[in-house]
Structure formats: structure tokens, C-alpha cells
Scaffold this motif. Structure first.
Motif, PDB file in Angstrom:
ATOM      1  N   CYS A 255       0.833  -1.211   0.000  1.00 22.72           N
ATOM      2  CA  CYS A 255       0.000   0.000   0.000  1.00 22.72           C
ATOM      3  C   CYS A 255       0.862   1.254   0.000  1.00 22.72           C
ATOM      4  CB  CYS A 255      -0.942  -0.001   1.202  1.00 22.72           C
ATOM      5  SG  CYS A 255      -2.227  -1.243   1.078  1.00 22.72           S
ATOM      6  N   SER A 256       1.901   1.265   0.807  1.00 22.73           N
ATOM      7  CA  SER A 256       2.758   2.449   0.841  1.00 22.73           C
ATOM      8  C   SER A 256       3.509   2.609  -0.478  1.00 22.73           C
ATOM      9  CB  SER A 256       3.735   2.380   2.015  1.00 22.73           C
ATOM     10  OG  SER A 256       4.661   1.334   1.829  1.00 22.73           O
ATOM     11  N   MET A 257       3.898   1.508  -1.092  1.00 19.84           N
ATOM     12  CA  MET A 257       4.571   1.593  -2.402  1.00 19.84           C
ATOM     13  C   MET A 257       3.604   2.118  -3.458  1.00 19.84           C
ATOM     14  SD  MET A 257       7.739   0.377  -2.123  1.00 19.84           S
ATOM     15  CE  MET A 257       8.262  -0.491  -3.562  1.00 19.84           C
TER      16      MET A 257
ATOM     17  N   VAL B 169       1.040   4.120  -2.928  1.00 18.30           N
ATOM     18  CA  VAL B 169       0.851   5.545  -2.670  1.00 18.30           C
ATOM     19  C   VAL B 169       2.035   6.344  -3.202  1.00 18.30           C
ATOM     20  CG1 VAL B 169       0.735   7.271  -0.821  1.00 18.30           C
ATOM     21  CG2 VAL B 169      -0.713   5.254  -0.738  1.00 18.30           C
ATOM     22  N   LYS B 170       3.250   5.849  -2.955  1.00 20.54           N
ATOM     23  CA  LYS B 170       4.437   6.542  -3.459  1.00 20.54           C
ATOM     24  C   LYS B 170       4.443   6.573  -4.984  1.00 20.54           C
ATOM     25  CE  LYS B 170       7.474   5.638   0.457  1.00 20.54           C
ATOM     26  NZ  LYS B 170       8.679   4.932   0.920  1.00 20.54           N
ATOM     27  N   ALA B 171       4.044   5.468  -5.617  1.00 23.92           N
ATOM     28  CA  ALA B 171       4.009   5.420  -7.081  1.00 23.92           C
ATOM     29  C   ALA B 171       2.980   6.402  -7.624  1.00 23.92           C
ATOM     30  CB  ALA B 171       3.702   4.002  -7.549  1.00 23.92           C
TER      31      ALA B 171
ATOM     32  N   ARG C 136       1.926   9.147  -6.175  1.00 21.72           N
ATOM     33  CA  ARG C 136       2.451  10.508  -5.992  1.00 21.72           C
ATOM     34  C   ARG C 136       3.497  10.836  -7.052  1.00 21.72           C
ATOM     35  NH1 ARG C 136       3.125  10.407   0.521  1.00 21.72           N
ATOM     36  NH2 ARG C 136       0.909  10.679   1.006  1.00 21.72           N
ATOM     37  N   PHE C 137       4.371   9.874  -7.349  1.00 18.83           N
ATOM     38  CA  PHE C 137       5.399  10.097  -8.363  1.00 18.83           C
ATOM     39  C   PHE C 137       4.760  10.311  -9.727  1.00 18.83           C
ATOM     40  CE2 PHE C 137       8.077   8.378 -11.729  1.00 18.83           C
ATOM     41  CZ  PHE C 137       9.163   9.237 -11.622  1.00 18.83           C
ATOM     42  N   CYS C 138       3.777   9.477 -10.070  1.00 19.50           N
ATOM     43  CA  CYS C 138       3.109   9.627 -11.365  1.00 19.50           C
ATOM     44  C   CYS C 138       2.377  10.963 -11.457  1.00 19.50           C
ATOM     45  CB  CYS C 138       2.140   8.472 -11.595  1.00 19.50           C
ATOM     46  SG  CYS C 138       2.968   6.890 -11.852  1.00 19.50           S
TER      47      CYS C 138
END
Length: 153
Positions: A94-96, A98-100, A102-104
Motif C-alpha cells: 500500500c505504501s509503495m 501511494v508513493k508510485a 504521488r510520483f506519477c
């Protein structure tokens, strides 16, 4: 016969001794319970005669407490493993994600048309406004030639 009755004790004392033996026998059966074992150890540490008389019971109580302590430690280690697995299965993905996302989102914003200077924006609006007035005049100009053609034709 009088000496024999003194040796054996009174009927009441014999009854108390039998009951006492039954209670101690019950303790032997219930020694696997850690709370009972802890109570017996506390009692026997204070009463050295009982400790000497029931040395086997004292040792079983110690063994019971050691087993309970080992069981608790195994349960704690298993809990740590389960928490780590759940963290790896649910929290990390889930955290990965969310980070992906945000990056996108940041990459998408960077790829979008950059904002122009305010002066350039105003000039383009003015330019569009001039083009709009020309486009409004243009249909009227086109209607006139179309109308002339109809008259001529």
C-alpha cells in the motif's frame, strides 16, 4: 494401649492429617497451572519445613514456571513473525502504491504545459480577442458573397 493412642494422635488430628494429605495431593495434580505453582513456591520459600517435606512438588512448580516462561517467549516470537508478515503483505504494498501514485502525479504535472508568464498569457488573450472579432466579421463577410452569388445565379 494408652501410649498407642498418643502415638497415633486423636481422631481429630488424624482426620486433619488425612485432609492435609489430600490437599497436598491436589496441589500435585494442579501444579501444571502457573498461578498455582507460583503460589506454592511463594509459600514454600517462607516455610522451609513444607519445602523439605514436599521437595518434589517444589521442583515441579519450578519446572511449571519455566515451561510457562518458555511458552510466553515462543508466543512473543511468533507474534513478531506474524506482524512482520502482515506488514510485508499489506502495509508495504500500500505504501509503495501511494508513493508510485504521488510520483506519477508529479511526473504528469511536470509533463503538462508549463505556465507562461502573466504578460504572455494576457497577450495571448488579447490576440484571441482580436481573432474572435475578426472571426465574427468573417461570417458576415462570407454571407454577402454567398448572397450575391444567389442573385447572380
Amino acid at each position: 494401649m494408652h501410649k498407642d493412642s498418643e502415638y497415633r494422635g486423636s481422631k481429630r488430628e488424624r482426620h486433619i492429617d488425612r485432609e492435609e494429605d489430600r490437599v497436598w495431593a491436589e496441589f500435585y495434580r494442579r501444579v501444571a497451572d502457573p498461578s498455582v505453582a507460583a503460589e506454592l513456591i511463594a509459600y514454600m520459600d517462607q516455610d522451609s519445613e513444607a519445602k523439605a517435606r514436599h521437595a518434589g512438588l517444589y521442583l515441579r512448580c519450578r519446572q511449571s514456571l519455566r515451561r510457562e516462561k518458555a511458552r510466553i517467549m515462543r508466543a512473543r516470537r511468533a507474534g513478531v513473525v506474524v506482524r512482520a508478515l502482515l506488514h510485508g503483505v499489506f502495509v508495504l504494498p500500500c505504501s509503495m502504491a501511494v508513493k508510485a501514485l504521488r510520483f506519477c502525479g508529479a511526473a504528469g504535472m511536470a509533463c503538462a504545459a508549463p505556465h507562461a508568464e502573466p504578460a504572455i498569457t494576457q497577450l495571448s488573450k488579447i490576440g484571441r480577442g482580436a481573432n474572435a472579432s475578426q472571426t465574427q466579421d468573417a461570417p458576415a463577410a462570407r454571407e454577402k458573397p454567398a448572397g450575391r452569388r444567389a442573385k447572380q445565379g
